[in-house]
Design a protein around this motif. Structure first.
Motif, PDB file in Angstrom:
ATOM      1  N   ILE A   7      -5.029  -6.752  -9.475  1.00 37.62           N
ATOM      2  CA  ILE A   7      -4.235  -7.401  -8.432  1.00 37.62           C
ATOM      3  C   ILE A   7      -2.801  -7.560  -8.908  1.00 37.62           C
ATOM      4  O   ILE A   7      -1.842  -7.330  -8.164  1.00 37.62           O
ATOM      5  N   ALA A   8      -2.627  -7.923 -10.161  1.00 35.40           N
ATOM      6  CA  ALA A   8      -1.274  -8.076 -10.708  1.00 35.40           C
ATOM      7  C   ALA A   8      -0.533  -6.755 -10.648  1.00 35.40           C
ATOM      8  O   ALA A   8       0.660  -6.726 -10.368  1.00 35.40           O
ATOM      9  N   HIS A   9      -1.258  -5.658 -10.876  1.00 33.17           N
ATOM     10  CA  HIS A   9      -0.565  -4.373 -10.820  1.00 33.17           C
ATOM     11  C   HIS A   9      -0.106  -4.053  -9.401  1.00 33.17           C
ATOM     12  O   HIS A   9       0.993  -3.548  -9.197  1.00 33.17           O
ATOM     13  N   LEU A  10      -0.956  -4.357  -8.430  1.00 34.28           N
ATOM     14  CA  LEU A  10      -0.553  -4.093  -7.047  1.00 34.28           C
ATOM     15  C   LEU A  10       0.680  -4.901  -6.670  1.00 34.28           C
ATOM     16  O   LEU A  10       1.500  -4.464  -5.868  1.00 34.28           O
ATOM     17  N   GLN A  11       0.821  -6.060  -7.251  1.00 29.10           N
ATOM     18  CA  GLN A  11       1.999  -6.869  -6.969  1.00 29.10           C
ATOM     19  C   GLN A  11       3.222  -6.321  -7.692  1.00 29.10           C
ATOM     20  O   GLN A  11       4.352  -6.602  -7.322  1.00 29.10           O
ATOM     21  N   ASN A  12       3.012  -5.515  -8.729  1.00 27.11           N
ATOM     22  CA  ASN A  12       4.109  -4.910  -9.478  1.00 27.11           C
ATOM     23  C   ASN A  12       3.728  -3.483  -9.836  1.00 27.11           C
ATOM     24  O   ASN A  12       3.233  -3.211 -10.915  1.00 27.11           O
ATOM     25  N   PRO A  13       3.942  -2.528  -8.901  1.00 22.66           N
ATOM     26  CA  PRO A  13       3.466  -1.171  -9.101  1.00 22.66           C
ATOM     27  C   PRO A  13       4.140  -0.420 -10.230  1.00 22.66           C
ATOM     28  O   PRO A  13       3.687   0.641 -10.617  1.00 22.66           O
ATOM     29  N   ARG A  14       5.226  -0.926 -10.781  1.00 24.96           N
ATOM     30  CA  ARG A  14       5.872  -0.244 -11.900  1.00 24.96           C
ATOM     31  C   ARG A  14       5.118  -0.477 -13.207  1.00 24.96           C
ATOM     32  O   ARG A  14       5.310   0.243 -14.171  1.00 24.96           O
ATOM     33  N   ARG A  15       4.273  -1.502 -13.204  1.00 24.85           N
ATOM     34  CA  ARG A  15       3.492  -1.770 -14.395  1.00 24.85           C
ATOM     35  C   ARG A  15       2.442  -0.675 -14.577  1.00 24.85           C
ATOM     36  O   ARG A  15       1.834  -0.220 -13.624  1.00 24.85           O
ATOM     37  N   THR A  16       2.201  -0.237 -15.786  1.00 29.07           N
ATOM     38  CA  THR A  16       1.277   0.860 -16.013  1.00 29.07           C
ATOM     39  C   THR A  16      -0.148   0.429 -15.717  1.00 29.07           C
ATOM     40  O   THR A  16      -0.672  -0.510 -16.295  1.00 29.07           O
ATOM     41  N   SER A  48       0.484  -3.101   2.465  1.00 25.81           N
ATOM     42  CA  SER A  48       1.510  -2.629   3.398  1.00 25.81           C
ATOM     43  C   SER A  48       1.246  -3.147   4.800  1.00 25.81           C
ATOM     44  O   SER A  48       2.178  -3.518   5.529  1.00 25.81           O
ATOM     45  N   LEU A  49      -0.025  -3.163   5.199  1.00 25.25           N
ATOM     46  CA  LEU A  49      -0.369  -3.672   6.526  1.00 25.25           C
ATOM     47  C   LEU A  49      -0.164  -5.181   6.600  1.00 25.25           C
ATOM     48  O   LEU A  49       0.268  -5.713   7.623  1.00 25.25           O
ATOM     49  N   ALA A  50      -0.453  -5.876   5.491  1.00 24.85           N
ATOM     50  CA  ALA A  50      -0.279  -7.327   5.475  1.00 24.85           C
ATOM     51  C   ALA A  50       1.189  -7.716   5.482  1.00 24.85           C
ATOM     52  O   ALA A  50       1.578  -8.713   6.102  1.00 24.85           O
ATOM     53  N   ASP A  51       2.032  -6.917   4.816  1.00 23.63           N
ATOM     54  CA  ASP A  51       3.460  -7.219   4.737  1.00 23.63           C
ATOM     55  C   ASP A  51       4.250  -5.917   4.787  1.00 23.63           C
ATOM     56  O   ASP A  51       4.505  -5.298   3.748  1.00 23.63           O
ATOM     57  N   PRO A  52       4.626  -5.456   5.990  1.00 21.29           N
ATOM     58  CA  PRO A  52       5.342  -4.176   6.124  1.00 21.29           C
ATOM     59  C   PRO A  52       6.693  -4.147   5.426  1.00 21.29           C
ATOM     60  O   PRO A  52       7.295  -3.084   5.315  1.00 21.29           O
ATOM     61  N   ARG A  53       7.174  -5.300   4.958  1.00 20.16           N
ATOM     62  CA  ARG A  53       8.449  -5.322   4.240  1.00 20.16           C
ATOM     63  C   ARG A  53       8.298  -4.891   2.787  1.00 20.16           C
ATOM     64  O   ARG A  53       9.301  -4.713   2.090  1.00 20.16           O
ATOM     65  N   ARG A  54       7.052  -4.711   2.332  1.00 19.40           N
ATOM     66  CA  ARG A  54       6.817  -4.288   0.951  1.00 19.40           C
ATOM     67  C   ARG A  54       7.073  -2.791   0.813  1.00 19.40           C
ATOM     68  O   ARG A  54       6.163  -1.966   0.861  1.00 19.40           O
ATOM     69  N   GLY A  55       8.331  -2.446   0.644  1.00 21.01           N
ATOM     70  CA  GLY A  55       8.693  -1.044   0.503  1.00 21.01           C
ATOM     71  C   GLY A  55       8.045  -0.394  -0.706  1.00 21.01           C
ATOM     72  O   GLY A  55       7.736   0.806  -0.686  1.00 21.01           O
ATOM     73  N   ASP A  56       7.817  -1.174  -1.783  1.00 20.46           N
ATOM     74  CA  ASP A  56       7.179  -0.608  -2.977  1.00 20.46           C
ATOM     75  C   ASP A  56       5.748  -0.190  -2.689  1.00 20.46           C
ATOM     76  O   ASP A  56       5.266   0.846  -3.178  1.00 20.46           O
ATOM     77  N   MET A  57       5.051  -0.979  -1.850  1.00 23.37           N
ATOM     78  CA  MET A  57       3.672  -0.649  -1.511  1.00 23.37           C
ATOM     79  C   MET A  57       3.610   0.559  -0.581  1.00 23.37           C
ATOM     80  O   MET A  57       2.727   1.411  -0.703  1.00 23.37           O
ATOM     81  N   ILE A  58       4.550   0.645   0.355  1.00 21.24           N
ATOM     82  CA  ILE A  58       4.596   1.805   1.253  1.00 21.24           C
ATOM     83  C   ILE A  58       4.888   3.061   0.455  1.00 21.24           C
ATOM     84  O   ILE A  58       4.299   4.130   0.689  1.00 21.24           O
ATOM     85  N   ALA A  59       5.785   2.945  -0.536  1.00 23.41           N
ATOM     86  CA  ALA A  59       6.091   4.084  -1.391  1.00 23.41           C
ATOM     87  C   ALA A  59       4.863   4.511  -2.185  1.00 23.41           C
ATOM     88  O   ALA A  59       4.554   5.710  -2.293  1.00 23.41           O
ATOM     89  N   ALA A  60       4.142   3.542  -2.754  1.00 19.64           N
ATOM     90  CA  ALA A  60       2.935   3.858  -3.522  1.00 19.64           C
ATOM     91  C   ALA A  60       1.881   4.500  -2.627  1.00 19.64           C
ATOM     92  O   ALA A  60       1.201   5.455  -3.034  1.00 19.64           O
TER      93      ALA A  60
END
Length: 280
Positions: A7-16, A48-60
């Protein structure tokens, strides 16, 4: 159930995510195994569906669901003289690589001038596109980056702003033209955010236009937009095979955007004159 670390990674997709021994193929690359890719795809879709403003999640989401679409787009580029040149040059689109002041000085009616006016009218910049992380092949990673950074050009060339309805219309258009799954996912679920009248207009007017226009146009990934700045806007539309979307409301009137673009042009001219005077 997802672990705390996942879950922490999903909140910060740059983390390995991975303990994989695969060596990164380019700066910023995060290698994933098939399970990690699937987990990130489902997780980024949900967030992304929960928060469409999460551009990092849409990119992932775009990267983890691309599948065979990217090799197909790369093949389109290889089959086009412009596309091959793009792959050779690998240009980037941001305020450091594009001289907005120079574009503002182009004649009215050119694509470059229309693009600057579009940016002014929408209140956006070309500096918000996230770098690619999860695609292993460097060339395919660039194809995804190119798609991502050219997204605003697609809005501009079909005369659509960046509100929810227009964004969905462009996603349908992109899916019909490029076939990327992320465009289909966004189009399939994004309309749930609209009220009934807007949803009716989306499916009654914009979707028919988007599917017909996108399917009949040349592949947009093969267009070297930066070589087309001085081309007449209408001529560029005809070259690509697109036409403007149905009329919609804009945040800023065209007249205000043109005034802002003209102000930018005059400031650029003054800066050039001052520079010439200082050097003489």
């Amino acid at each position: 159930m997802a672990t705390r670390s996942s879950i922490a990674h999903l909140q910060n997709p740059r983390r390995t995510l991975s303990s994989s021994s695969q060596t990164p193929a380019y700066p910023g690359h995060i290698p994933l195994n098939w399970f990690e890719n699937a987990f990130l795809a489902f997780g980024s879709a949900a967030m992304s569906l929960a928060d469409p403003r999460r551009g990092d999640m849409i990119a992932a989401l775009g990267e983890t669901t691309a599948g065979p679409a990217l090799p197909r787009l790369r093949d389109h580029m290889l089959n086009s003289a412009e596309g091959r040149q793009i792959l050779k040059d690998r240009p980037r689109i941001n305020s450091d690589t594009v001289d907005m002041n120079a574009l503002a000085q182009l004649p009215e009616g050119t694509f470059g001038r229309a693009y600057v006016t579009w940016l002014e009218r929408c209140g956006v910049t070309p500096d918000t596109r996230a770098p690619v992380h999860y695609i292993d092949d460097p060339e395919l990673a660039y194809v995804m980056q190119r798609y991502r950074e050219c997204h605003d050009f697609y809005h501009c060339i079909v005369n659509l702003p960046v509100d929810v309805s227009s964004e969905l219309a462009v996603k349908f258009f992109e899916f019909a033209n490029l076939g990327l799954p992320v465009a289909a996912i966004s189009a399939a679920f994004g309309h749930l955010r609209l009220d009934w009248p807007k949803r009716q207009r989306l499916f009654g007017e914009y979707v028919p236009w988007a599917m017909k226009c996108g399917a009949s146009a040349n592949s947009l990934i093969t267009v070297y937009w930066e070589k087309r700045w001085e081309q007449d806007f209408g001529e560029l539309q005809r070259d690509i095979g697109v036409w403007s979307a149905p009329e919609t409301k804009w945040r800023k009137p065209l007249s205000e955007a043109k005034i802002a673009a003209e102000k930018r042009r005059k400031m650029a001219e003054m800066a050039l004159a001052e520079g010439a005077e200082a050097s003489s």
